[in-house]
Motif scaffolding. Structure first.
Motif, PDB file in Angstrom:
ATOM      1  N   ALA A   5       0.530  -1.274   0.019  1.00  0.00           N
ATOM      2  CA  ALA A   5       0.189  -0.059  -0.454  1.00  0.00           C
ATOM      3  C   ALA A   5       1.064   1.069  -0.250  1.00  0.00           C
ATOM      4  O   ALA A   5       0.461   2.762  -0.463  1.00  0.00           O
ATOM      5  N   ASP A   6       1.942   1.325   0.530  1.00  0.00           N
ATOM      6  CA  ASP A   6       3.025   2.605   1.025  1.00  0.00           C
ATOM      7  C   ASP A   6       3.712   2.660  -0.395  1.00  0.00           C
ATOM      8  O   ASP A   6       4.296   3.649  -0.667  1.00  0.00           O
ATOM      9  N   ASP A   7       4.064   1.546  -1.261  1.00  0.00           N
ATOM     10  CA  ASP A   7       4.772   1.735  -2.339  1.00  0.00           C
ATOM     11  C   ASP A   7       4.330   2.433  -3.757  1.00  0.00           C
ATOM     12  O   ASP A   7       3.672   1.513  -4.081  1.00  0.00           O
ATOM     13  N   ALA A   8       4.998   3.643  -4.015  1.00  0.00           N
ATOM     14  CA  ALA A   8       4.942   4.069  -4.725  1.00  0.00           C
ATOM     15  C   ALA A   8       4.285   4.186  -6.340  1.00  0.00           C
ATOM     16  O   ALA A   8       4.162   4.728  -7.291  1.00  0.00           O
ATOM     17  N   ALA A   9       5.612   2.457  -6.386  1.00  0.00           N
ATOM     18  CA  ALA A   9       5.916   2.618  -7.784  1.00  0.00           C
ATOM     19  C   ALA A   9       4.508   1.539  -7.745  1.00  0.00           C
ATOM     20  O   ALA A   9       4.349   1.388  -9.081  1.00  0.00           O
ATOM     21  N   GLN A  10       3.875   0.882  -7.058  1.00  0.00           N
ATOM     22  CA  GLN A  10       2.375   0.831  -7.214  1.00  0.00           C
ATOM     23  C   GLN A  10       0.887   1.086  -7.979  1.00  0.00           C
ATOM     24  O   GLN A  10       1.336   2.850  -7.916  1.00  0.00           O
ATOM     25  N   THR A  11       0.267   1.391  -8.709  1.00  0.00           N
ATOM     26  CA  THR A  11      -0.640   1.778  -9.424  1.00  0.00           C
ATOM     27  C   THR A  11      -1.554   2.151  -8.420  1.00  0.00           C
ATOM     28  O   THR A  11      -1.722   0.910  -7.332  1.00  0.00           O
ATOM     29  N   PRO A  12      -2.561   2.841  -8.475  1.00  0.00           N
ATOM     30  CA  PRO A  12      -3.159   3.168  -7.460  1.00  0.00           C
ATOM     31  C   PRO A  12      -4.487   1.862  -7.429  1.00  0.00           C
ATOM     32  O   PRO A  12      -4.951   1.722  -5.890  1.00  0.00           O
ATOM     33  N   ALA A  13      -4.807   1.290  -8.286  1.00  0.00           N
ATOM     34  CA  ALA A  13      -5.494   0.303  -8.533  1.00  0.00           C
ATOM     35  C   ALA A  13      -5.055  -0.646  -7.504  1.00  0.00           C
ATOM     36  O   ALA A  13      -5.235  -1.680  -6.228  1.00  0.00           O
ATOM     37  N   ALA A  14      -3.440  -1.206  -7.119  1.00  0.00           N
ATOM     38  CA  ALA A  14      -2.883  -1.780  -7.180  1.00  0.00           C
ATOM     39  C   ALA A  14      -2.642  -1.187  -5.314  1.00  0.00           C
ATOM     40  O   ALA A  14      -2.903  -2.175  -4.223  1.00  0.00           O
ATOM     41  N   ARG A  15      -2.976  -0.485  -5.135  1.00  0.00           N
ATOM     42  CA  ARG A  15      -2.575   0.245  -3.719  1.00  0.00           C
ATOM     43  C   ARG A  15      -3.990   0.012  -3.036  1.00  0.00           C
ATOM     44  O   ARG A  15      -3.768  -0.103  -1.854  1.00  0.00           O
ATOM     45  N   LEU A  16      -4.800   0.116  -3.399  1.00  0.00           N
ATOM     46  CA  LEU A  16      -6.088   0.497  -3.150  1.00  0.00           C
ATOM     47  C   LEU A  16      -6.404  -1.315  -2.077  1.00  0.00           C
ATOM     48  O   LEU A  16      -6.779  -1.726  -1.612  1.00  0.00           O
TER      49      LEU A  16
END
Length: 147
Positions: free
Chosen positions: A132-143
């Motif tokens: 969730a904290d990984d900025a490299a993730q897409t917003p959908a993956a972070r959600l």
């Protein structure tokens, strides 16, 4: 001896139908043959045969299996084999009734669900937080990770 031959013929016809019409595999046919031959032996010891068995005779067979220590899953398979055999005999006009139709199956115990240890839950939550904290993730993956 005629009873034994009639039982064997009924069992063979039933197994042939299973193989031809339902595509039953070799293991299924072997298991059902064993189950139904055991039924035939039990009935023969009672002075009966498959074609003349009544519901109480079949209940006696299930009780005998239980006394011999069969587990609920094994009892259920034997009951399934009997039900299918008698349904077949009825459909083929070899019997005027289906004595196995009203038989109830054994109660099977339910296993407890598997649970995670506290350490496994902590590791899972830490990994979700990391994603969730990984900025490299897409917003959908972070959600999804937060969820």
């Amino acid at each position: 001896m005629a009873r034994r031959a009639n039982d064997a013929t009924s069992i063979e016809l039933f197994l042939d139908m299973l193989a031809a019409e339902r595509g039953a595999g070799a293991n299924t046919l072997t298991a059902y043959r064993t189950d139904l031959e055991d039924l035939s032996s039990y009935l023969r010891a009672q002075g009966k045969d498959i074609a003349g068995a009544k519901t109480d005779d079949l209940r006696g067979f299930l009780a005998d299996l239980n006394e011999r220590g069969f587990k609920p899953a094994s009892l259920a398979r034997r009951l399934s084999a009997m039900r299918q055999l008698y349904r077949f005999l009825y459909a083929e006009g070899k019997r005027g009734d289906d004595p196995a139709a009203v038989l109830e199956g054994p109660r099977r115990g339910r296993t407890l669900p598997k649970v995670l240890s506290i350490g496994e839950v902590d590791a899972l939550l830490k990994e979700a937080q990391r994603q969730a904290d990984d900025a490299a993730q897409t917003p959908a993956a972070r959600l999804r990770a937060m969820r």
